[in-house]
Design a protein around this motif. Sequence first.
Motif, mmCIF file in Angstrom:
data_model
loop_
_atom_site.group_PDB
_atom_site.id
_atom_site.type_symbol
_atom_site.label_atom_id
_atom_site.label_comp_id
_atom_site.label_asym_id
_atom_site.label_seq_id
_atom_site.Cartn_x
_atom_site.Cartn_y
_atom_site.Cartn_z
ATOM 1 N N GLU A 1 -11.489 13.044 -1.560
ATOM 2 C CA GLU A 1 -12.864 12.541 -1.526
ATOM 3 C C GLU A 1 -13.391 12.280 -2.933
ATOM 4 O O GLU A 1 -14.145 11.322 -3.161
ATOM 5 C CB GLU A 1 -13.765 13.540 -0.808
ATOM 6 C CG GLU A 1 -15.215 13.110 -0.729
ATOM 7 C CD GLU A 1 -16.087 14.131 -0.035
ATOM 8 O OE1 GLU A 1 -17.297 13.856 0.104
ATOM 9 O OE2 GLU A 1 -15.569 15.193 0.363
ATOM 10 N N LYS A 2 -12.994 13.108 -3.905
ATOM 11 C CA LYS A 2 -13.550 13.026 -5.255
ATOM 12 C C LYS A 2 -12.766 12.114 -6.193
ATOM 13 O O LYS A 2 -13.339 11.559 -7.136
ATOM 14 C CB LYS A 2 -13.616 14.436 -5.869
ATOM 15 C CG LYS A 2 -14.556 15.383 -5.144
ATOM 16 C CD LYS A 2 -16.006 14.946 -5.290
ATOM 17 C CE LYS A 2 -16.957 15.980 -4.697
ATOM 18 N NZ LYS A 2 -18.383 15.559 -4.804
ATOM 19 N N SER A 3 -11.450 11.966 -5.982
ATOM 20 C CA SER A 3 -10.649 11.283 -7.003
ATOM 21 C C SER A 3 -9.274 10.884 -6.481
ATOM 22 O O SER A 3 -8.876 11.258 -5.375
ATOM 23 C CB SER A 3 -10.477 12.203 -8.213
ATOM 24 O OG SER A 3 -9.792 13.388 -7.842
ATOM 25 N N VAL A 4 -8.571 10.145 -7.333
ATOM 26 C CA VAL A 4 -7.163 9.820 -7.111
ATOM 27 C C VAL A 4 -6.366 10.443 -8.252
ATOM 28 O O VAL A 4 -6.649 10.191 -9.429
ATOM 29 C CB VAL A 4 -6.928 8.300 -7.092
ATOM 30 C CG1 VAL A 4 -5.438 7.991 -6.937
ATOM 31 C CG2 VAL A 4 -7.719 7.647 -5.978
ATOM 32 N N ILE B 1 0.857 -1.184 0.000
ATOM 33 C CA ILE B 1 0.000 0.000 0.000
ATOM 34 C C ILE B 1 0.897 1.240 0.000
ATOM 35 O O ILE B 1 1.737 1.416 0.883
ATOM 36 C CB ILE B 1 -0.926 0.014 1.222
ATOM 37 C CG1 ILE B 1 -1.900 -1.177 1.167
ATOM 38 C CG2 ILE B 1 -1.709 1.320 1.286
ATOM 39 C CD1 ILE B 1 -2.785 -1.300 2.389
ATOM 40 N N ILE B 2 0.718 2.086 -1.023
ATOM 41 C CA ILE B 2 1.498 3.320 -1.102
ATOM 42 C C ILE B 2 0.786 4.429 -0.350
ATOM 43 O O ILE B 2 1.397 5.181 0.405
ATOM 44 C CB ILE B 2 1.712 3.728 -2.568
ATOM 45 C CG1 ILE B 2 2.464 2.629 -3.326
ATOM 46 C CG2 ILE B 2 2.492 5.044 -2.658
ATOM 47 C CD1 ILE B 2 2.661 2.928 -4.785
ATOM 48 N N GLN B 3 -0.519 4.550 -0.595
ATOM 49 C CA GLN B 3 -1.326 5.530 0.126
ATOM 50 C C GLN B 3 -2.666 4.905 0.469
ATOM 51 O O GLN B 3 -3.200 4.081 -0.286
ATOM 52 C CB GLN B 3 -1.526 6.805 -0.702
ATOM 53 C CG GLN B 3 -0.316 7.718 -0.741
ATOM 54 C CD GLN B 3 -0.706 9.151 -1.083
ATOM 55 O OE1 GLN B 3 -1.818 9.590 -0.809
ATOM 56 N NE2 GLN B 3 0.237 9.873 -1.668
ATOM 57 N N ASN B 4 -3.240 5.352 1.582
ATOM 58 C CA ASN B 4 -4.484 4.771 2.049
ATOM 59 C C ASN B 4 -5.179 5.774 2.956
ATOM 60 O O ASN B 4 -4.565 6.320 3.875
ATOM 61 C CB ASN B 4 -4.193 3.472 2.818
ATOM 62 C CG ASN B 4 -5.446 2.734 3.221
ATOM 63 O OD1 ASN B 4 -6.498 2.910 2.619
ATOM 64 N ND2 ASN B 4 -5.348 1.918 4.259
ATOM 65 N N ASN B 5 -6.456 6.056 2.671
ATOM 66 C CA ASN B 5 -7.232 6.887 3.580
ATOM 67 C C ASN B 5 -8.700 6.471 3.494
ATOM 68 O O ASN B 5 -9.022 5.428 2.908
ATOM 69 C CB ASN B 5 -7.045 8.388 3.300
ATOM 70 C CG ASN B 5 -7.492 8.811 1.908
ATOM 71 O OD1 ASN B 5 -8.352 8.172 1.292
ATOM 72 N ND2 ASN B 5 -6.911 9.892 1.401
ATOM 73 N N ALA B 6 -9.584 7.262 4.042
ATOM 74 C CA ALA B 6 -10.994 6.889 4.108
ATOM 75 C C ALA B 6 -11.646 6.816 2.735
ATOM 76 O O ALA B 6 -12.709 6.183 2.580
ATOM 77 C CB ALA B 6 -11.749 7.895 4.980
#
Length: 312
Positions: A130-133, A5-10
């Motif tokens: 919240e909207k995109s990566v 996992i490089i990045q991870n949030n809600a």
Amino acid sequence: MSSDIIQNNAFGKVTTSVFSDQNSLTTTEGLLIEHQYCQASLSLYGGHVLTWQPKDQQPVFWLSNDTLFGNAKGIRGGIPVCLPWFGDFENDLFKHNKSVDFTDVNKTLVANHGFARTSLWQVENIEITEKSVTIILIKQGENQTPAWDIAYELKQELVFGESFSQKLFIENKSAKDVEYTGALHSYFAVGNPKNTHINQLSDVEYFDKLTGTYNNISILNNCEGPIDRVYESNRVIDIIDKDWNRIIEVSSSDCHQWVLWNPGHETAQNMVDIHAGGENEYVCLEAANTKPISIPAGSKVSFAQKVVIRSL
């Protein structure tokens, strides 16, 4: 490369991954994107978007079951980045370059559609909101081929969410001017090309690459192959897919042409990286600059596309 996992949030996560062909002969490192609004994947080989599927939708980009990853060949499907030339080198931009003798140049250095789609890119930044990566990919080089013997930097800004956008920046870091042609060679997944329509191209002049004829204007009944046309238009396009009851809206920025391509059954049968019947599963609509664009010394240009899905 293990899956990390490089990045991870809600709102989502981005993990590393290894993609391989069905026979595990070729592999590529890349990223998997999981977000509350979509799933997607990309390969670092070619800086290549492989898939994007908004929530509750069919996949938007088609990827061949028989594609290879690496091996000095372009990936069949997704979005190959055609740069710094579009199409056949010998019949494109650089055939007019009289300052270089290409007779004995290694053909891998002047392969179709340039070197960007067969080069390794690096991840510069990842942001999950919240909207995109948003993922930034970068590639730098110098004197990579006699056809483009400059110092350069390529950068892609990829935004995955309910919609998708791709912007390609090309920086000429040398002391001399250079020209490019290029395209974002998108393979759009459809129910069937013969039931897929693009009304906005029915009254546009185009060059038919199959017949070698110019300035035809005709009704585009459907997108069934064989078809290979360069349309002189940059208007917003609706790919109307009657089988899947959806519209793929594609818009471009700083592009002057649309390229529409599907090989048809006979040609596809002779293409080892298209699985049986695969030509009936996609339409290529490419945001393109097929005529030379100048990049002055020390300056930067860009071109882009955006994809939005609507119900039919």
